[in-house]
Design an enzyme around this catalytic site. Structure first.
Site, PDB file in Angstrom:
ATOM      1  N   LYS A 239      51.594  71.151  26.094  1.00 17.64           N
ATOM      2  CA  LYS A 239      50.546  70.226  26.516  1.00 17.64           C
ATOM      3  C   LYS A 239      51.103  69.189  27.483  1.00 17.64           C
ATOM      4  CE  LYS A 239      48.666  66.433  25.600  1.00 17.64           C
ATOM      5  NZ  LYS A 239      48.012  66.147  26.900  1.00 17.64           N
TER       6      LYS A 239
ATOM      7  N   GLU B  79      61.963  61.745  23.286  1.00 19.74           N
ATOM      8  CA  GLU B  79      62.601  60.983  24.360  1.00 19.74           C
ATOM      9  C   GLU B  79      61.592  59.925  24.772  1.00 19.74           C
ATOM     10  OE1 GLU B  79      63.144  59.562  27.751  1.00 19.74           O
ATOM     11  OE2 GLU B  79      63.392  61.527  28.695  1.00 19.74           O
TER      12      GLU B  79
ATOM     13  N   CYS C 251      61.554  56.614  32.746  1.00 16.67           N
ATOM     14  CA  CYS C 251      61.901  56.016  31.449  1.00 16.67           C
ATOM     15  C   CYS C 251      63.286  55.381  31.478  1.00 16.67           C
ATOM     16  CB  CYS C 251      61.821  57.066  30.353  1.00 16.67           C
ATOM     17  SG  CYS C 251      62.758  58.567  30.710  1.00 16.67           S
TER      18      CYS C 251
ATOM     19  N   GLU D 216      58.552  47.597  28.447  1.00 12.18           N
ATOM     20  CA  GLU D 216      58.646  48.604  29.504  1.00 12.18           C
ATOM     21  C   GLU D 216      57.418  48.530  30.400  1.00 12.18           C
ATOM     22  OE1 GLU D 216      60.000  53.222  29.848  1.00 12.18           O
ATOM     23  OE2 GLU D 216      58.510  52.762  28.315  1.00 12.18           O
TER      24      GLU D 216
END
Length: 493
Positions: free
Chosen positions: A178, A253, A287, A387
């Protein structure tokens, strides 16, 4: 407009609900494609197909390693032969500059070839054991995990998918894949290639649609043996909770707020150039981005001045025309990044450059944000703690090595980090103290298929790429053999 379909059990389908969603070009807001939206029923059908493929028909699972490797090489060759198409799809669907999309396609090709070769290398082990229970022989073998659900983010649409698909398939698993719903076009093209090369029915299934309910079903469903996810820490936590339903294997992750530590003896121009790559590559939608610059106090003004000069010179525009930066992935994400910038201003950080939407010329309808630098930042500021996932970097100063290490580790994340210094001993000392899984010395962001990728702390569990990436999708079975069959009188005195 033709509807792009799901791929389940070797067939393309519009899904059971008939619902669709749109893929939007972030450079101009125009519709690229209409996509079939999977229902929970479709997800369960895909899981059932993968389960049947793995446990019943077993065609992919039982295929010998040479033939399986040859299939992966066919996939790699087909991607390579369609490199321009794949690059343009990611460029238009995501917004990254064309040359960056082309580099992603090259990496995807190499990744399939790497795992095609890796499955032919030795694995497992033989162990000498004591003879308390007779003459024994003990060894281990690596086996595929089973039905693997793979959930990927939108920032590297093709490449992040391949990071999971190549090792999972190399190990002999059957997969339900997905991708993020706002960047699916290159994934659809990849599954067309799976069909073209003759992947067995049910071994590869493609589910498209919003992540919430679909992702939860993949993580919670008891017929899924493993789920891997790349994305935000918050969603990763929800996947962990859902995966507890049958204590399935997980690989995560997750987010990052990575420190880029620059000492006064570093090569200034080199540190500036790498800092630019660390935060503005892929529009900062990475990331592992070096989003927190920690610079020794004595060179801070000089460093920030040069960094701002370089940031202000960045070209912004249509990603197909290869500017330095393209648009952010969506209007909603652009608004989120702009909201963080306003938060930085209100909390007292000094805006050095950028800090606004870019609307010049043909970019007026796109989701562009100027490269942004904040100075005079402190640890308690939102832009330092959270973030942002965009072209926004914060600058803080330190005086001593010990202070630099403490500041670098003052985050719940632990994905990446870098150190810039001419002192080799200090570089190794500091990098060993940074609590992060991916680190660099005098550079930022290089990534290699052969080396493991993953984080510490709230940046995730497990590793992708390298030998570790293959082992993530394998179970290790211990086999013990009695070389002298018969009853052992351990109960006799």
């Amino acid at each position: 407009m033709e509807i792009k379909k799901l791929f389940i059990d070797g067939k393309w389908t519009e899904g059971s609900s008939g619902k669709t969603f749109k893929s939007i070009n972030p450079s101009n807001g125009e519709v690229l494609a209409e996509i079939a939206e999977a229902s929970i029923e479709d997800v369960r059908t895909a899981i059932a197909a993968a389960k049947k493929s793995f446990y019943k028909t077993r065609e992919w699972r039982d295929m010998d390693s040479q033939t399986r490797g040859d299939m992966l090489l066919k996939i790699a060759d087909a991607i390579d032969a369609n490199k321009e198409e794949f690059a343009r799809l990611d460029c238009m669907d995501h917004g990254k500059p064309l040359r960056e999309a082309e580099a992603d396609v090259d990496d995807a090709v190499h990744n399939f070839r790497y795992y095609a070769s890796l499955i032919k290398t030795p694995h497992g082990g033989v162990y000498e054991v004591n003879e308390g229970f007779g003459k024994m022989h003990s060894y281990t073998v690596h086996e595929p995990t089973g039905v693997c659900a793979l959930i990927t983010p939108w920032n590297y649409p093709l490449l992040m998918g391949v990071w999971k698909l190549a090792p999972a398939l190399a190990a002999g698993n059957s997969v339900v894949f997905k991708p993020a719903s706002n960047c699916v076009l290159s994934s659809i093209r990849l599954f067309e290639i799976f069909e073209e090369v003759g992947m067995p029915a049910g071994s590869c299934n493609l589910i498209l649609g919003p992540g919430g309910t679909i992702g939860n079903e993949l993580a919670e469903n008891k017929d899924v043996d493993m789920v891997t996810f790349t994305g935000s820490t918050e969603v990763g936590q929800s996947i962990m909770r859902a995966a507890a339903s049958n204590v399935k294997k997980i690989g995560l992750e997750l987010g990052g707020k990575s420190p880029n530590v620059i000492f006064a003896d570093a090569d200034l121009e080199g540190a500036v150039e790498w800092a630019m790559i660390g935060i503005f590559l892929n529009q900062g939608e990475i990331c592992s981005a070096g989003s927190r610059i920690l610079v020794e106090e004595s060179i801070k003004d000089q460093f920030v001045k040069r960094l701002a000069e370089r940031a202000n010179a960045i070209t912004i525009g249509n990603p197909l025309e290869n500017p330095d930066m393209g648009p952010l992935v969506s209007e909603s994400h652009m608004k989120k990044v702009l909201a963080y910038i306003e938060k930085g201003k209100s909390e007292g950080a000094t805006l050095v450059c950028g800090g606004e939407r870019y609307t010049e010329g043909d970019c007026a309808k796109g989701y562009y944000v100027r490269p942004t630098i904040f100075d005079d930042c402190t640890d308690d500021m939102t832009i330092v703690k959270e973030e942002i996932f965009g072209p926004v970097v914060t600058v803080q100063t330190f005086k001593t090595e010990e202070e630099a290490i403490e500041m670098a580790n003052n985050t719940p994340y632990g994905l990446a980090g870098a150190v810039f210094t001419a002192d080799g001993s200090r570089a190794l000392r500091v990098i060993k103290e940074i609590r992060a899984g991916i680190t660099w010395i005098n550079c930022y962001n290089p990534c290699f298929n052969e080396a493991p990728w993953g984080g510490y702390k709230m940046s995730g569990i497990g590793r992708e790429l390298g030998v570790h990436g293959l082992e993530e999708y394998q179970e290790i079975k211990q086999i013990n053999i009695n070389l002298n069959p018969g009853i052992v009188g351990w109960y006799e005195h």
